[in-house]
Write an enzyme that holds these catalytic residues in place. Sequence first.
Site, PDB file in Angstrom:
ATOM      1  N   GLU A 140       0.818  -1.215   0.000  1.00 29.67           N
ATOM      2  CA  GLU A 140       0.000   0.000   0.000  1.00 29.67           C
ATOM      3  C   GLU A 140       0.848   1.258   0.000  1.00 29.67           C
ATOM      4  O   GLU A 140       1.886   1.314   0.651  1.00 29.67           O
ATOM      5  CB  GLU A 140      -0.900   0.023   1.248  1.00 29.67           C
ATOM      6  CG  GLU A 140      -1.920  -1.092   1.288  1.00 29.67           C
ATOM      7  CD  GLU A 140      -2.884  -0.968   2.468  1.00 29.67           C
ATOM      8  OE1 GLU A 140      -2.827   0.034   3.217  1.00 29.67           O
ATOM      9  OE2 GLU A 140      -3.707  -1.890   2.629  1.00 29.67           O
ATOM     10  N   GLU A 207      -8.741   2.023  -4.452  1.00 33.19           N
ATOM     11  CA  GLU A 207      -9.857   1.819  -3.521  1.00 33.19           C
ATOM     12  C   GLU A 207     -10.505   3.150  -3.152  1.00 33.19           C
ATOM     13  O   GLU A 207      -9.823   4.085  -2.722  1.00 33.19           O
ATOM     14  CB  GLU A 207      -9.340   1.108  -2.255  1.00 33.19           C
ATOM     15  CG  GLU A 207     -10.447   0.824  -1.250  1.00 33.19           C
ATOM     16  CD  GLU A 207     -10.075  -0.205  -0.179  1.00 33.19           C
ATOM     17  OE1 GLU A 207      -8.979  -0.800  -0.261  1.00 33.19           O
ATOM     18  OE2 GLU A 207     -10.899  -0.413   0.722  1.00 33.19           O
TER      19      GLU A 207
HETATM   20  O1  KIV Z   1      -7.089  -6.714   1.971  1.00 35.37           O
HETATM   21  C1  KIV Z   1      -7.933  -6.634   1.071  1.00 35.37           C
HETATM   22  O2  KIV Z   1      -8.908  -7.385   1.002  1.00 35.37           O
HETATM   23  C2  KIV Z   1      -7.755  -5.603   0.060  1.00 35.37           C
HETATM   24  C3  KIV Z   1      -8.909  -5.347  -0.868  1.00 35.37           C
HETATM   25  C4  KIV Z   1      -9.929  -4.574  -0.166  1.00 35.37           C
HETATM   26  C5  KIV Z   1      -8.472  -4.677  -2.112  1.00 35.37           C
HETATM   27  O3  KIV Z   1      -6.748  -4.969   0.016  1.00 35.37           O
END
Ligand code: KIV
Length: 291
Positions: A140, A207
């Site tokens: 991320e 997201e």
């Molecule tokens: O951890 C997860 O499920 C994610 C999705 C929401 C994209 O990163």
Amino acid sequence: MNTPQNSLPAAPPYGLSAGDTPKKVSVQTFADMRARGEKIAMLTAYDATFAAVADAAGVDTLLVGDSLGMVCQGGNGTVGVSLDDMVYHTQCVAEGVRRTGGRALIVADLPFGSYQVSKEQAIVSAMALMSAGAQMVKLEGGGWVADTARFLVERGVPVCGHLGLTPQTVSSLGGFRVQGRTDEGAARLREDSAALEAAGATMLVLEMVPAALAAAITADLPACATIGIGAGRGTAGQVLVMHDMLGVNLGRMAKFVRNFMEGSDGVKAAMESYVRAVKDGSFPDDAKHAW
Ligand code: KIV
């Protein structure tokens, strides 16, 4: 690091007719799909059985998400998820996909605290996930993350970025809210996306960003498959948390989710309906599921 014990007998590939050999999805497949305008259907998965059902239902790629901190562990976020947790669930998912013939590409999340300290820490963590069965890792953030992404890619680890609402740093974002609404925020997201693509990331989760911005980022990035969640229909693909799309959720269902169990005759049918809806563009419906 424990290998999951499994006393199940070797099963025939789930959902396949004799003689069927599913073609493994690879990073190149995403580029080919993009070139022919076919959308990519991604779902999260955390265990062997649901991973096998999703693979047999035609889901192109499975994300072993650190959302397991919420849906499997019952916590209220992703920050408490450890690398060992991710390795364990990745092994479970890889086993499920192996049982069905192994079509879906497995992406695993690098959890909070497993890649922020240094690039060396990131490659060691990524190697643990790849050894567990992942074919790509997700991390991320923008800015400094691009350097780490490049370091991983140069060492043979395919990378997926994650921008917009980044759950691991949700406290610094001021809560679960749409990102990139201001001109400045939108410009930063475009810059960070371009930096990740330049670093070699071949997939990028967007997201909770406005649909128009996600579509513009997708157009900006010819070499990177954008996967939207709450980001409208203009991305190269979509992802949902499996529990959400099956209508089982301990909290409140987000606006961008559709419950695919409604009108479906079982879990596999719901997943097939999700794949169909992503591919034919009927999910998401921007009027209902986007900002
Ligand atoms: O951890 C997860 O499920 C994610 C999705 C929401 C994209 O990163």
